[in-house]
Write a protein that holds these residues in place. Structure first.
Motif, mmCIF file in Angstrom:
data_model
loop_
_atom_site.group_PDB
_atom_site.id
_atom_site.type_symbol
_atom_site.label_atom_id
_atom_site.label_comp_id
_atom_site.label_asym_id
_atom_site.label_seq_id
_atom_site.Cartn_x
_atom_site.Cartn_y
_atom_site.Cartn_z
ATOM 1 N N ASP A 55 51.006 88.972 98.498
ATOM 2 C CA ASP A 55 49.760 89.737 98.455
ATOM 3 C C ASP A 55 49.590 90.525 97.156
ATOM 4 O O ASP A 55 48.579 91.201 96.974
ATOM 5 C CB ASP A 55 49.694 90.698 99.653
ATOM 6 N N SER A 101 49.114 77.457 100.272
ATOM 7 C CA SER A 101 47.703 77.804 100.454
ATOM 8 C C SER A 101 47.440 79.240 100.056
ATOM 9 O O SER A 101 46.426 79.551 99.418
ATOM 10 C CB SER A 101 47.289 77.589 101.917
ATOM 11 N N ARG A 102 48.350 80.133 100.409
ATOM 12 C CA ARG A 102 48.178 81.553 100.076
ATOM 13 C C ARG A 102 48.353 81.788 98.577
ATOM 14 O O ARG A 102 47.595 82.546 97.958
ATOM 15 C CB ARG A 102 49.175 82.392 100.869
ATOM 16 N N ALA A 184 41.998 77.070 105.306
ATOM 17 C CA ALA A 184 42.393 77.964 104.220
ATOM 18 C C ALA A 184 41.861 77.480 102.883
ATOM 19 O O ALA A 184 41.348 78.268 102.073
ATOM 20 C CB ALA A 184 43.922 78.085 104.178
ATOM 21 N N ARG A 188 38.760 79.696 100.988
ATOM 22 C CA ARG A 188 39.248 80.671 100.014
ATOM 23 C C ARG A 188 38.145 81.066 99.032
ATOM 24 O O ARG A 188 37.232 80.292 98.747
ATOM 25 C CB ARG A 188 40.463 80.112 99.279
#
Length: 237
Positions: A55, A101-102, A184, A188
């Motif tokens: 994050d 994906s993140r 995702a 996004r």
């Protein structure tokens, strides 16, 4: 008339066969294959190993610009290297797939990878596959494909691939993970998965690899002739 070979972009969702087909197409054309998905997977692997907070966009961006990612051909196929280490298998685990994906949703990471992809492909004679090649990385690519298949079929293919590697996985969970990855990637904020308006769409749900490859080859070779490029020598395999 272009003075260089073509830039071929193959976009589509996870599990549609883009990686395999881009390698085969590049081989048949004598082009360089740039597996952009593997690049994001490599960043995800580096982040996991180094304990970088997913994050924390600034830290992810710095990591993406620091790591060295390269591709090498071998008798067993193309290999992916991260800071000199062969990570071809390490980046293909389910855990890294979901983490990717993140990581790929981070604008700083995407900019770093896009810059690198453009450097690799700007001279042409390349096949690139991913989710935003024709829409973001090379919007002026001479050939664009959008390759897809149903989530159920892509999940079944992924399940078979993982089982073939000796991993213990569940079919329904694998299909659910494919659907989650689709959501995702499409949802996004930065460079979401989209179908370029000028892309040739191929639904591979009921097609095998050879059938899709022949379609890719036919369109690409026709485009070369349209642009006045000399025919390529015959290449097999």
């Amino acid at each position: 008339m272009p003075q260089r070979e073509l830039i071929v972009a193959i976009d589509g969702p996870s599990g549609a066969g883009k990686s395999t087909l881009s390698k085969l197409l590049a081989q048949r054309l004598g082009y360089l294959n740039i597996d952009t998905g593997a690049m994001y997977r490599a960043v995800a692997l580096a982040a996991s190993r180094q304990g970088v907070d997913i994050d924390d966009a600034a830290s992810l961006g710095r990591l993406a610009r620091q790591v060295q990612i390269s591709f090498r051909r071998s008798s067993s196929g193309e290999l992916v290297f991260l800071d000199g280490e062969d990570v071809s298998c390490a980046i293909r685990t389910p855990a890294i797939s979901m983490l990717t994906s993140r990581v790929a949703a981070c604008a700083a990471v995407r900019q770093a990878m896009v810059d690198l992809q453009r450097q690799m492909g700007e001279q042409g004679g390349v096949v690139l596959e991913g989710r935003d090649i024709g829409s973001v990385v090379f919007p002026a690519a001479e050939v664009k494909f959008f390759l897809s298949a149903s989530a159920q079929e892509r999940g079944r293919r992924r399940f078979a691939e993982l089982c073939g590697k000796g991993l213990t996985v569940d079919l329904e969970q694998t299909i659910s993970e494919v659907e989650a990855r689709d959501a995702a990637d499409s949802g996004r904020e930065h460079a979401p998965l989209v179908q370029p308006a000028d892309a040739v769409v191929i639904d591979a749900t009921t097609l095998d690899i050879d059938q899709v490859l022949q379609r890719l080859l036919s369109v690409t070779l026709s485009r070369r002739l349209e642009l006045g490029l000399e025919p390529l020598p015959d290449r097999e395999g």
